[in-house]
Each structure stands twice: as structure tokens, then as C-alpha cells.
Scaffold this active site. Sequence first.
Site, PDB file in Angstrom:
ATOM      1  N   ASP A 448      -1.893 -27.735 -16.923  1.00 54.61           N
ATOM      2  CA  ASP A 448      -1.236 -27.038 -15.811  1.00 54.61           C
ATOM      3  C   ASP A 448      -1.651 -25.568 -15.850  1.00 54.61           C
ATOM      4  O   ASP A 448      -2.276 -25.116 -16.817  1.00 54.61           O
ATOM      5  CB  ASP A 448       0.283 -27.196 -16.000  1.00 54.61           C
ATOM      6  N   GLU A 451      -5.486 -22.382 -13.000  1.00 48.24           N
ATOM      7  CA  GLU A 451      -6.267 -21.808 -11.883  1.00 48.24           C
ATOM      8  C   GLU A 451      -7.195 -20.683 -12.352  1.00 48.24           C
ATOM      9  O   GLU A 451      -8.263 -20.551 -11.750  1.00 48.24           O
ATOM     10  CB  GLU A 451      -5.317 -21.320 -10.782  1.00 48.24           C
ATOM     11  N   ASP A 526       2.775 -28.297  -6.926  1.00 50.20           N
ATOM     12  CA  ASP A 526       4.191 -28.104  -6.596  1.00 50.20           C
ATOM     13  C   ASP A 526       4.501 -28.307  -5.125  1.00 50.20           C
ATOM     14  O   ASP A 526       4.666 -27.358  -4.356  1.00 50.20           O
ATOM     15  CB  ASP A 526       4.622 -26.703  -7.043  1.00 50.20           C
TER      16      ASP A 526
HETATM   17  O1  MIG Z   1       5.122 -22.043 -13.385  1.00 52.83           O
HETATM   18  O2  MIG Z   1       5.508 -26.347 -16.500  1.00 52.83           O
HETATM   19  O3  MIG Z   1       2.985 -27.571 -11.266  1.00 52.83           O
HETATM   20  O4  MIG Z   1       4.615 -29.493 -12.479  1.00 52.83           O
HETATM   21  O5  MIG Z   1       6.770 -28.570 -14.021  1.00 52.83           O
HETATM   22  C1  MIG Z   1       5.409 -23.399 -13.225  1.00 52.83           C
HETATM   23  C2  MIG Z   1       6.414 -26.091 -15.484  1.00 52.83           C
HETATM   24  C3  MIG Z   1       4.652 -24.205 -14.226  1.00 52.83           C
HETATM   25  C4  MIG Z   1       3.954 -25.884 -12.637  1.00 52.83           C
HETATM   26  C5  MIG Z   1       3.640 -27.338 -12.492  1.00 52.83           C
HETATM   27  C6  MIG Z   1       4.895 -28.133 -12.610  1.00 52.83           C
HETATM   28  C7  MIG Z   1       5.553 -27.870 -13.946  1.00 52.83           C
HETATM   29  C8  MIG Z   1       5.820 -26.385 -14.119  1.00 52.83           C
HETATM   30  N1  MIG Z   1       4.577 -25.629 -13.924  1.00 52.83           N
END
Ligand code: MIG
Length: 824
Positions: A448, A451, A526
Site C-alpha cells: 500500500d 505511489e 480507497d
Molecule cells: O493512509 O493502511 O488504501 O486499504 O486500509 C491510508 C490503511 C493507508 C490506504 C489503503 C487502505 C488501508 C489504509 N491505507
Amino acid sequence: MMKQLSASLLCVLGLAITALAQDVSRMDKIGPVVGLTKTEKGVVLKCADESQVQITILAPDLIRVRASFAKPLPEKDHSWAIAKVDWATPRWTVRETTDSVILATDEVEVVVKRSPLLVDFRDARTHESINADEQPMAYDASGALAPVQFDPSAGRFVAASKKLGFDEHFYGLGEKAARLDKRRGFFINWNSDTPGYSEGKDPIYQTIPFYIGLNRGNAYGIFFDNSYRSYFDFGRSSQQRVWFGAEGGELNYYFFNGPSIKKILNRYADLTGHMPLPPMWALGNQQSRWSYYPDTMVEEVVRQYRERDLPLDVLHLDIDYMQGYRVFTFDPKRFPSPKGLAEKLGSEGVKLVTIVDPGVKYQPQPPSAARVTSPQPELAPQDQRYYVFDEGMQKNYFQHRKSGDLFIPRVWPGEAVFVDFTLPDARRWWGDLHRAYVDNGIAGIWNDMNEPSDFLDQTGKNQIDVISNDEGEKSTHAKNRNVFALLMARATYEGLEKLRPDRRPYVITRAAYAGIQRYSTMWTGDSNSSWDALALNIPMFTTLGLSGEPFVGSDVGGFIGRGSGELLVRSYQVSFLAPFCRNHKVIDGYDQEPWRFGKYYEDIIRKYLKLRYQLLPFLYTTLEESHRTGVPLFRPLLLNYQDDPNTYNLDDEFMVGRDLLVAPVLKPDLTSRLVYLPKGVWYDYWTNKKYQGGSMIQVEAPLDMVPMFIRGGAIIPTGPEMLYVGQKRFDPITFSIYPDETGSASTTLYEDDGLSPAYKQGAFRRSTIAATRVGVGYAVTLNAPEGSYDPGLRELRFVVMSDRAARKTVTVKDSGSERKIQIP
Ligand code: MIG
């Protein structure tokens, strides 16, 4: 008020885009051709302004165009996206006329007009143009495009413009919050963390600069392999032009000849990599929450699933399993024994997947602080010293700014550092760190924030002077941002492969660049818990599939905002057939597990999850096709019916493989909807009612029913009901036969061990089954299967679905050899 607001918004947007487009048409054009060098694989054209254009023939249907402006082509030719560089040169020719240079393969003719330099890809047989430059390739020599240029030091804006057909349609471009047909759309690629995005938000998480044009039924593809911030305009700013460009790098693109989209996807997979098969349990139902903790909570969720007779294969641990958000650690209070937990859940058939973010907590310590000496550093207290930070510093694997300062973004652990994943050693190190998970029985990794997201600044400006080694080029963020996630996923995949060589890695990522399918599956980030977001699932999944990413899905029920039982049910009615089926919810959201809205909804959800598991033989067969051919499992109708213009804009229905058509309800309070069925015979999955396609039909769709149709001519293999993959053998396998107009139907069934990479060495079984009507009965031929995998002795059932009342079943033992079966 809303109307006014959106009107003025549109106006501002329109202005910005027009300005940009004008800039492109006013850009400096490449000079005319003055010389030519023939090479083994193509030509290099020299231009009057010192520019060079390299045209390379990779395959009869794959041609690469590479241009440098006002300078020779650089020696270095490297892309993280490309999987195959050693193409066997096909038969090709080159000839020169006074005004053109013409290269030709058996399929394509590339006519390069010398002055002005214009490239025209034509059909080698008919000589008709497929895709032609509208203007010569262009660049921003003066820097006049500075206002849109992100990093002036990165180089010059480069662009190509193509003629726009009056009825040309555009597909692909990866993850876009947009409808299926991208005609008249304008898009930017710059990987961005965009929580709660809705239709029109752009860019979002991923960059796949590959699109497919469809003109009068004939398709071609263009892959603009440039990782800088890039732009694609499919006729938004001009009636006659498509253009694409980037804020630096080379004008470097690949032309794919169709005319079939499937053929293009096949070639695209050859070029950028085929998706390896994930373990079969990745097709199982998955459950997540930000975050389940402590361990007893995780156990409770699984217990609920089992008690309620709901299928489940995977449970995700979001960021709170870690010790202070330190990746590669477990919080010793919340998860004192991750291994014990994994074993416990394992006995219920449930696997654990842990999230791993790129941000490594910045934790410099005085040299006196005690080293982490535990035999399992990931379980030792990390507040003294954090082994991942220490090691990375010592090895010099973290990113620095141009000034030499360590780059310190802010993410979940607070101040953090990012690994330079362009360094092969750093990738290996990162991969090896996954021992902390593998040794504790963690089955897969969820990437996650890659980017990469930075709380200090989401635009990337704060990272613009961050340098990556980039094969010695030491390039900046402008070039490396969009490939960061690709390289992190690669490190993860290769690490898992090395740590557990007898198991297929399972990785899921949020951000990506082209080629990501070699390493990771994906989900769409999200999303909102809203009907609009649900409707967006279909064009997003199908578009990703048309962009070389077959294994897709989104948070079932939506991630942000307040859901409802109805929305959750309708959401499952889309996702129960998506490769990735995972319910997930934001930290401060209402609970959203299948039972949270009451028994009425839970019962419906159970029905669909169970159906998913019964359909596993069919889904897995279709997934293997995606692996082998690049043709996705979750398809827009146009992929199967490319000659039917009624499908070109259709994105509220989808198909699974070639045989299953699903038309979910995407709005509240509806109990019926219109469904378009392409030409041919169709069977209502629920009632077996037969339809003649080629038109719209109105069908009932109460909440417990998603309109679903089987193509006449199909045979759908299904297995027993199960609660998790591997709970039962696929015994019996039922082949439901849906005859076409002529009374025939056929299918293939793909099987393997579902876990190991042995399928790559031929340890699979592919069976082909064909049925034909003979008098009032049916003759079924089961051909001798291909491959060395032996699923063992079991029962095969054959059911003809043409007439429910007179349905007959014949059961035989599967002996793994050719069989003829009579259905009376
Ligand atoms: O700033 O890890 O898209 O699925 O639950 C948010 C916490 C960070 C974004 C992900 C989401 C996840 C969340 N993350």
C-alpha cells in the site's frame, strides 16, 4: 447552485486543457528525414534537425518507434516495464521512394513520409491506414510548456499526435475512474494517493500508458513506454487529434496491430510480461478491515465466518499489526505469536496477508543503544533500535535528495525513509526481509502507499529532487515516481519466490506501472461506499483487464462512507465474480462484514459466495487463460463481441471469460433492469429460460438475484460447495451443457495443484469437452487431457440444460483418458 458550480468548474478545466492542447500543436516538430541507416531489425532515420527516429520490427504485429529530438538516440535503452527484448526478427522489408521510407512485415506497413516526417501504420494487405500521425512528432525545444512541466530539469516535453477517426473508440490506460470508452477523455498519469475518489478524479494510483483504439471494428494498440508524468488526450481538445506526451524522457512507443483486441492483449503480455498464476486460494473470499487487532479479534472474525457458514480463504492484517508502524515487525502485545495465530487460522482454512508500506520508520539511535539481538528481530522490541532502518542505513539503500540529504517523507510511522528500489541489491535485501513474514506463516503481502504517498505533500513536489540510482543514470523523481510501486512489488515477489520456492507468491498492490502483472495483483484503492462507486467497478475492472492487469478487484461494499445492506449485497453481486473479492473498510467506518446488516442480507451474500466457490473450476480455467494469453477473466462485452457496436459503450454489464454474462443492479431500490444480450442463444442462469440475443431485454432482479446469462454453446464446469479452497477435492465436477442453435457446446477445463509453480513445467491438466445433439440425446466427447497433472479418480457429471423439465444427468468415473459419453 450545484449546476452553477460544476459549470464553472468545467469551464476552468476546459481552459486548462485547451491551453495544454494548443501548446502541443504549437510544439516544435521533428525535422524532415535526410538519411537512413538500415539495421538488422529496422531503420534509424536521421533528420535535418539532428533528431533521430528508430523504427524496430519486433514481430509482424509489433513495431517500436523511438525518437530523440535535436540529438542522436542515447546508447542507454532500458525500461522496467519490458519483459521481453530478445525477439526473433520476423520477415520484413524496407524500400525507399522519393517521398517515403516504407517498412513492411507480413501484417503491417509503416509508411514514413520524409517531409514533414509523418508515420502511418497501414494494413500490409489492403494498404489502408490503421493509425497515422496527425502532426510530426513534437517536443518542447524552448521550454514554453514550463507551466505544465513538473520538473524542468527532467528534460523536454515530448509528444505524438494521431489522427482521430470520427467513430473511433478508446480503451485501456489502466486504472482510471472513468467509463469504459475513453473517447473524448483527457488523462494524466502520475501515481497519486486519492482516497475517496469518484468518477472523473484523475490521476489516481496507477500508470499504465497503454491504450487500444477501435476503428470500424478493427483494433490496434499503443504502448507509450515513458514513466514520466504523461498525458493522453483522446479527442478532448480537438476534433481531429489524439495526442499523448510526457514531461521528459524519450518519445518511445510500441504499435500493436490487431485487428482483434485479444491478439493485441496477447502481444502486450509477451512484451510486458504474462501474469503468473497466483495460488488458487487467491480466488477465495477475502476479508479485511483497517485494522483487525489484537489476535483474538482476528480469531473472532474467522470464528464468525465459520459459525455463519460463510466461505473465507484470506484475512488481511492492516497497519496496526506492526510495532509502531514499523514494517517487518509485529506488535508483541497485539500479536505475541503471529506464527501460532497463522497456524490456528490455517486449521480453519484461512490464510493471513499482511500489509507492507514502503515507509521505513526513520529511527536514528545513539551508537550506545542496544542492538536488536533477538533471534527473531521482527518480534523483539524495536523502540531501542529498529533493525530495518539500521540495516538499510548501513547498506546505503535509502533514497537521498540531490543535495545528498536523506529523503525523509512523513507516512504512518511518522518520519520515514524510502528504499531506492531501482538498486538490485536493495530489492534483494527488501525481498529477504520478508522472512519475517514467511517464517511466521504469513501467506501473502499487500503493498500500500506505494505511489509513493507522502503526508507532507501528495503532489510529489517535495520529492522532485530525490535521486534514484536507475541503472547508473541517477535520475530524479520525475522519472522514477511512476515505477516506484512496480519495483517494490518486484522486490516483494522475487523475495517471496526465493524464500518459499515451492509456493506461488501472492502480492497485491495499490500503485503500479505497466508490467506490474508479472509481480502483483491489484485492487482499486480507497473507493466510496456509494452507488456511483459501485457502478464504477465495472468499467474500472474491465479497463484494467484491457490494460494487461487481469487480477483486479475493489473493496467490496466500498471503503469510505456509510454503506447499507442493499449496497453491500449489490456490491457482492459484482465482486463475487471478480478475481479479487475482498470486503474492506476504513478505520472509522461502520462495520461491513457480510453479517453486519442482518440475516436477510447475510443469507443473500452467502448464496453468492458459495456460488463463487462452486464456480472455481470455471474461474480458475479462465484465470489460467489470462495467464497464458493476456486476455482477462473479467471482460467488457466488446472483448468477446468486437464486431458488435452495441457493446462499444456498454459498461453496466460484464462477462466472465467467454461464457458468463452478468448484468448487476447498480442503483438502489431497483428490482428489474434492461440487459443487452449479443447475437446468439442465451440461457438465464436462474430459470434456464432461453433468449435470442441481439437486443435488450427487461429482466427481474430482486435483491437476491443478479441477472446472469450463459452463452449458448458453453459448458460450465462447477465443483462442490466449499468453505475454503482445498477443503474438498473437485469431486464431482459437474459440466452443465448449454447447447447453441445447432445443439453443440464445448469447453476446456484447466487444473493443477493450485499452489506450486510446477504448472510452469507442465504439471497441469487441460481437458477439452464437446457435446453435440444426436436425436433427442447428446453425445459428449471428453478428449485425452493434456499435461502431466493427475487430479485422481473422481466423478464427472454431465447435465444438459436445454430443457429444465427433461434435464438428464449422466455420471462417469474420470479415468484421465479419452471418453465418449451418451446422454439419452
Ligand atoms: O493512509 O493502511 O488504501 O486499504 O486500509 C491510508 C490503511 C493507508 C490506504 C489503503 C487502505 C488501508 C489504509 N491505507
